[in-house]
Design a protein around this motif. Structure first.
Motif, PDB file in Angstrom:
ATOM      1  N   VAL A   1       0.850  -1.189   0.000  1.00 11.44           N
ATOM      2  CA  VAL A   1       0.000   0.000   0.000  1.00 11.44           C
ATOM      3  C   VAL A   1       0.884   1.235   0.000  1.00 11.44           C
ATOM      4  CG1 VAL A   1      -2.328  -0.362   0.847  1.00 11.44           C
ATOM      5  CG2 VAL A   1      -0.399  -0.786   2.368  1.00 11.44           C
ATOM      6  N   LYS A   2       0.788   1.966  -1.083  1.00  3.97           N
ATOM      7  CA  LYS A   2       1.520   3.230  -1.133  1.00  3.97           C
ATOM      8  C   LYS A   2       0.693   4.207  -0.315  1.00  3.97           C
ATOM      9  CE  LYS A   2       5.012   5.460  -3.049  1.00  3.97           C
ATOM     10  NZ  LYS A   2       6.354   4.992  -2.814  1.00  3.97           N
ATOM     11  N   ARG A   3       1.145   4.466   0.913  1.00  2.23           N
ATOM     12  CA  ARG A   3       0.353   5.330   1.787  1.00  2.23           C
ATOM     13  C   ARG A   3       0.682   6.790   1.573  1.00  2.23           C
ATOM     14  NH1 ARG A   3      -1.872   2.876   6.874  1.00  2.23           N
ATOM     15  NH2 ARG A   3      -1.749   0.686   6.355  1.00  2.23           N
ATOM     16  N   GLU A   4      -0.368   7.585   1.568  1.00  2.00           N
ATOM     17  CA  GLU A   4      -0.139   9.021   1.645  1.00  2.00           C
ATOM     18  C   GLU A   4       0.492   9.262   3.009  1.00  2.00           C
ATOM     19  OE1 GLU A   4      -1.027  11.358  -0.737  1.00  2.00           O
ATOM     20  OE2 GLU A   4      -1.360   9.550  -1.935  1.00  2.00           O
ATOM     21  N   PRO A   5       1.504  10.110   3.089  1.00  2.00           N
ATOM     22  CA  PRO A   5       2.033  10.397   4.422  1.00  2.00           C
ATOM     23  C   PRO A   5       0.892  10.902   5.311  1.00  2.00           C
ATOM     24  CG  PRO A   5       2.859  11.967   2.762  1.00  2.00           C
ATOM     25  CD  PRO A   5       2.152  10.877   2.034  1.00  2.00           C
ATOM     26  N   ALA A   6       0.820  10.378   6.539  1.00  2.00           N
ATOM     27  CA  ALA A   6      -0.303  10.698   7.421  1.00  2.00           C
ATOM     28  C   ALA A   6      -0.502  12.208   7.513  1.00  2.00           C
ATOM     29  CB  ALA A   6      -0.039  10.121   8.807  1.00  2.00           C
ATOM     30  N   GLN A   7      -1.764  12.624   7.408  1.00  2.00           N
ATOM     31  CA  GLN A   7      -2.101  14.046   7.491  1.00  2.00           C
ATOM     32  C   GLN A   7      -1.811  14.546   8.897  1.00  2.00           C
ATOM     33  OE1 GLN A   7      -3.929  16.552   5.838  1.00  2.00           O
ATOM     34  NE2 GLN A   7      -4.049  15.637   3.814  1.00  2.00           N
ATOM     35  N   LYS A   8      -0.666  15.167   9.057  1.00  2.00           N
ATOM     36  CA  LYS A   8      -0.328  15.649  10.394  1.00  2.00           C
ATOM     37  C   LYS A   8      -0.748  17.101  10.530  1.00  2.00           C
ATOM     38  CE  LYS A   8       3.278  15.577  13.451  1.00  2.00           C
ATOM     39  NZ  LYS A   8       4.664  15.960  13.566  1.00  2.00           N
ATOM     40  N   ALA A   9      -1.408  17.409  11.645  1.00  2.00           N
ATOM     41  CA  ALA A   9      -1.808  18.793  11.868  1.00  2.00           C
ATOM     42  C   ALA A   9      -0.556  19.637  12.091  1.00  2.00           C
ATOM     43  CB  ALA A   9      -2.724  18.884  13.077  1.00  2.00           C
ATOM     44  N   LEU A  10      -0.508  20.778  11.430  1.00  2.00           N
ATOM     45  CA  LEU A  10       0.644  21.656  11.584  1.00  2.00           C
ATOM     46  C   LEU A  10       0.209  22.954  12.247  1.00  2.00           C
ATOM     47  CD1 LEU A  10       2.399  21.214   8.127  1.00  2.00           C
ATOM     48  CD2 LEU A  10       3.137  20.322  10.336  1.00  2.00           C
ATOM     49  N   ALA A  11       1.121  23.526  13.016  1.00  2.00           N
ATOM     50  CA  ALA A  11       0.805  24.814  13.626  1.00  2.00           C
ATOM     51  C   ALA A  11       0.778  25.872  12.528  1.00  2.00           C
ATOM     52  CB  ALA A  11       1.848  25.162  14.674  1.00  2.00           C
ATOM     53  N   PRO A  12      -0.293  26.665  12.459  1.00  2.00           N
ATOM     54  CA  PRO A  12      -0.397  27.672  11.405  1.00  2.00           C
ATOM     55  C   PRO A  12       0.514  28.865  11.690  1.00  2.00           C
ATOM     56  CG  PRO A  12      -2.228  27.875  12.904  1.00  2.00           C
ATOM     57  CD  PRO A  12      -1.421  26.699  13.383  1.00  2.00           C
TER      58      PRO A  12
ATOM     59  N   LEU B   1     -11.792  25.534  12.326  1.00  2.00           N
ATOM     60  CA  LEU B   1     -10.407  25.764  12.730  1.00  2.00           C
ATOM     61  C   LEU B   1      -9.900  24.594  13.571  1.00  2.00           C
ATOM     62  CD1 LEU B   1     -10.655  29.565  13.598  1.00  2.00           C
ATOM     63  CD2 LEU B   1      -9.350  28.565  11.714  1.00  2.00           C
ATOM     64  N   ALA B   2     -10.749  24.130  14.505  1.00  2.00           N
ATOM     65  CA  ALA B   2     -10.352  23.008  15.359  1.00  2.00           C
ATOM     66  C   ALA B   2     -10.045  21.784  14.504  1.00  2.00           C
ATOM     67  CB  ALA B   2     -11.449  22.690  16.368  1.00  2.00           C
ATOM     68  N   ASN B   3     -10.737  21.692  13.378  1.00  2.00           N
ATOM     69  CA  ASN B   3     -10.517  20.566  12.481  1.00  2.00           C
ATOM     70  C   ASN B   3      -9.161  20.615  11.794  1.00  2.00           C
ATOM     71  OD1 ASN B   3     -11.316  18.627  10.136  1.00  2.00           O
ATOM     72  ND2 ASN B   3     -12.907  18.556  11.697  1.00  2.00           N
ATOM     73  N   THR B   4      -8.551  21.804  11.734  1.00  2.00           N
ATOM     74  CA  THR B   4      -7.202  21.898  11.183  1.00  2.00           C
ATOM     75  C   THR B   4      -6.163  21.613  12.273  1.00  2.00           C
ATOM     76  OG1 THR B   4      -6.920  24.250  11.651  1.00  2.00           O
ATOM     77  CG2 THR B   4      -7.974  23.692   9.571  1.00  2.00           C
ATOM     78  N   GLY B   5      -6.612  21.513  13.524  1.00  2.00           N
ATOM     79  CA  GLY B   5      -5.717  21.153  14.623  1.00  2.00           C
ATOM     80  C   GLY B   5      -5.703  19.640  14.813  1.00  2.00           C
ATOM     81  N   SER B   6      -5.385  19.204  16.034  1.00  2.00           N
ATOM     82  CA  SER B   6      -5.274  17.768  16.286  1.00  2.00           C
ATOM     83  C   SER B   6      -6.647  17.110  16.364  1.00  2.00           C
ATOM     84  CB  SER B   6      -4.524  17.516  17.593  1.00  2.00           C
ATOM     85  OG  SER B   6      -3.170  17.829  17.434  1.00  2.00           O
ATOM     86  N   THR B   7      -6.839  16.107  15.530  1.00  2.00           N
ATOM     87  CA  THR B   7      -8.063  15.317  15.578  1.00  2.00           C
ATOM     88  C   THR B   7      -7.663  13.847  15.674  1.00  2.00           C
ATOM     89  OG1 THR B   7      -8.131  15.062  13.191  1.00  2.00           O
ATOM     90  CG2 THR B   7      -9.328  16.933  14.097  1.00  2.00           C
ATOM     91  N   PHE B   8      -8.596  13.030  16.070  1.00  2.00           N
ATOM     92  CA  PHE B   8      -8.320  11.594  16.070  1.00  2.00           C
ATOM     93  C   PHE B   8      -9.616  10.852  15.827  1.00  2.00           C
ATOM     94  CE2 PHE B   8      -9.387  12.698  20.394  1.00  2.00           C
ATOM     95  CZ  PHE B   8     -10.207  11.661  20.816  1.00  2.00           C
TER      96      PHE B   8
END
Ligand SMILES: [Zn+2]
Ligand SMILES: [Zn+2]
Ligand SMILES: [Zn+2]
Ligand SMILES: [Zn+2]
Ligand SMILES: [Zn+2]
Length: 662
Positions: A230-241, A653-660
């Motif tokens: 499985v060629k995985r997309e690198p995990a979508q990591k939340a970044l500090a804006p 905005l919270a959705n662009t932060g850390s989610t799980f």
């Protein structure tokens, strides 16, 4: 507003002990009874400094016996390793993995592997440090647990996680240099990552090591052929804006669009500079210290708060876990080495998370002197409300500070002590004094840390804010409260990010919300809660105008007078065809254009809501920004749709932060 000391005391107590059942409460009540009310009110309550209070609990005849008597008995209490449990769990993991390889349906295979992973995780958590107990697994239980998990992860198609487990297995004593098995596993891990060149190199090494035993390599090649890459997309990591217009050199972590001011009645607080618009990031700050709530010790990384999938264990306790070897290293080389043996004592004491943070400021410090310096600076700069504290409150906090200092003694924070007794040395008294200061400061300045839990299906529908822990933020503490905040706060890991939810005029307060929010709580409840918990009377616009609860706000809105230089709010016109007369500038003006703009704004909000529905978060954010910025040019709150838009913007905005995911 009426002053309510008993309610204030209840609120205050909760910031020391979150749990009445804990033994700390009993300790406090016993000491309180022993010292008597007279002494408490007339002597202890009149002491003027934290140093005097700490000295008193350890040396005054009326109180020191019960204090020393209890603290004497502080002992390590933590979830220890258990090599037998570990090897049993590993056997279970092996069993499920074997079953999975015989499963006919892909669905069943996956399910069995997930079961196997669960057991392997427990095998990792309970295995002692290498070579500690040679009677089981030759002292290699931990390495074996990681190796078992690596092969399960290969089966699940998680090559990267498998590779890091293989590395851990090697770190903890597994032979790898000459091991055919090791290189075969590595080849498989690369194969599922679709890194065929690397897989081939690993196989070649295995082949060389295997020599005449070609059957092993043939079997491995066959396995690899059967693996799904499985060629995985690198995990979508939340970044500090990025901060709006860069960082303010005078206010670390804050943007150039804001500044710190000070007034006599409000103390220090943050206001806007020129050009602060909706969506601008005004703060992005790492905590001075932050701690995870005990409820999440089993599910989230102790160090970075990330949701755990394949936990990495502390070498000495089984009570907490890390997301990676890196987080484990950073924690265990600093604060956790002092806290490790006391994790269950913390929980059993019923102490609040704020007490953990106070302790953490010392355990994480590079040196004792650093810890003292940090805590004394915080005490100097942040609100601690010495004026409203009751003698009981001081006693309770002093005892907690003494208890925390005692844990540091037992954890050899002060080095090896000559005696087992509690009697503190001069420097230990200093630390206890600083801890007492921190306990006061934290009551008013700590932030709750939360991440957003999203469902598999949708990033907004059914999403939930999960309160994971708390932290102290140096600059974040300077933001004042309003009952309808002008910013939205969210987290990237432990980093606090705040973005404006409205445009601000220069010098307008940039406000956060401490909890009591007008949309859910009426004026009286809010005032009572803020008085009790934070010792101030709120005077924000929402309170002054006593806005009704959100669902009771009607659609009518007040428009700004449109004549130049007039600042006045006008009621929604009864008849749009007619001009209205502004009582302030006494001009007849038309609100036709404002009403037309409002219709356009409502349209933008609708489009933004549709974008959310389609999970196009950034598009939704841009539409909300435009709509809200325009609204504040022509009108003022409360306006139901704009309030809802601001809430929705926070969600985006919270959705662009850390989610799980659950
Ligand atoms: Zn972590
Ligand atoms: Zn450790
Ligand atoms: Zn530990
Ligand atoms: Zn208010
Ligand atoms: Zn006017």
């Amino acid at each position: 507003m009426e002053y309510d000391p008993s309610y204030q005391q209840i609120c205050s107590t909760r910031t020391v002990q979150s749990d009445k059942k804990g033994f700390f409460n009993e300790f406090y009540l016993d000491v309180k009874e022993a010292c008597g009310d007279k002494w408490l009110q007339n002597y202890f309550g009149k002491l003027k400094s934290n140093a005097a209070r700490i000295l008193s609990i350890f040396s005054d005849r009326e109180i020191c016996d019960p204090v020393l008597g209890v603290l004497e008995h502080v002992q390590p209490v933590y979830k220890e390793k258990d090599v037998l449990v570990s090897s049993q769990r590993r056997a279970q993991a092996d069993k499920f993995q074997l079953m999975s390889s015989n499963a006919e349906l892909e669905e069943d295979r996956k399910e069995l592997l997930k079961q196997a992973l669960m057991h392997a995780n427990l095998a990792v958590m309970r295995a002692p440090a290498p070579q500690l107990d040679m009677s089981v697994d030759n002292g290699l239980s931990l390495a074996l647990a990681y190796r078992t998990r690596a092969s399960i992860l290969i089966g699940l198609g998680e090559g990267e996680a498998a590779l890091s487990d293989l590395k851990l297995a090697t770190n903890f004593g597994m032979e790898s240099k000459q091991s055919v098995d090791y290189y075969c596993k590595m080849a498989k891990a690369y194969a599922v990552m679709a890194e065929s060149a690397r897989a081939e190199i690993s196989l070649k090494i295995a082949e060389k090591l295997a020599g005449a035993e070609t059957a092993i390599i043939a079997a491995c090649r066959k396995d690899i052929a059967g693996l799904k890459a499985v060629k995985r997309e690198p995990a979508q990591k939340a970044l500090a804006p990025a901060l709006a217009h860069g960082e303010n050199p005078a206010l670390s972590g804050a943007a150039n669009v804001v500044k710190l001011v000070e007034t006599k009645d409000k103390g220090r607080f943050v206001v806007a500079n020129e050009g602060l618009k909706t969506g601008d990031v005004v703060l992005s700050e790492n905590p001075v210290a932050a701690c995870l709530l005990p409820n999440f010790f089993g599910t989230n990384c102790h160090h970075c708060f990330k949701r755990l999938h394949t936990p990495v264990a502390c070498l000495h306790c089984s009570g907490i876990a890390f997301c990676s070897a890196q987080c484990m290293g950073e924690a265990c080389e600093t604060y956790h080495r002092f806290e490790c043996q006391f994790m269950d004592l913390f929980i059993g004491s019923g102490m609040s998370i704020l007490c953990y943070i106070a302790l953490r400021i010392f355990t994480q410090a590079a040196s004792l002197e650093d810890g003292l310096q940090t805590s004394n600076l915080l005490f100097e700069h942040l609100v601690s409300h010495q004026d409203v504290r009751q003698p009981d409150d001081y006693l309770q906090r002093s005892l907690m500070a003494g208890f925390l200092m005692r844990i540091l003694q037992k954890a050899q924070y002060f080095g090896h002590r000559k005696t087992e007794g509690v009697n503190p040395t001069a420097v230990e008294l200093q630390v206890a004094t600083s801890l007492l200061g921190l306990l006061q400061v934290l009551q008013y300045n700590a932030h709750e840390i939360y991440h957003t839990m999203v469902t598999d299906e949708h990033c907004f529908e059914g999403c939930k804010v999960i309160y994971l822990g708390a932290g102290l933020y140096g600059t974040g503490s300077y933001f004042n409260h309003e009952c309808w905040p002008s910013t939205a706060g969210y987290y990237v890991g432990k980093r606090l990010v705040m973005a404006a939810t409205k445009p601000h005029r220069p010098n307008e307060i940039v406000a956060v919300n401490y909890g009591p929010i007008f949309s859910k709580m009426n004026l009286k409840e809010r005032q009572r809660s803020l008085r009790g918990r934070y010792a101030f009377s709120c005077n924000c616009m929402t309170c002054q105008e006593n806005w009704p609860l959100l669902q009771k706000i009607d659609k009518q809105v007040r428009f700004w007078c449109t004549s130049a230089n007039c600042v006045n709010l006008l009621k929604f016109p009864k008849d749009l065809a007619k001009d209205v007369r502004c009582p302030r500038c006494r001009k007849n003006i038309s609100l036709k254009e404002s009403v037309a703009k409002l219709i356009k704004i409502e349209e933008l909000y609708r489009e933004a809501a549709e974008a959310m529905q389609a999970q196009k978060t950034n598009e939704a954010i841009d539409l909300f920004k435009e709509g809200i910025d325009t609204f504040f040019q022509i009108a003022a709150l409360p306006h139901k749709d704009t309030l809802i838009a601001q809430q929705a913007l926070l969600k985006c905005l919270a959705n662009t932060g850390s989610t799980f995911k659950k």
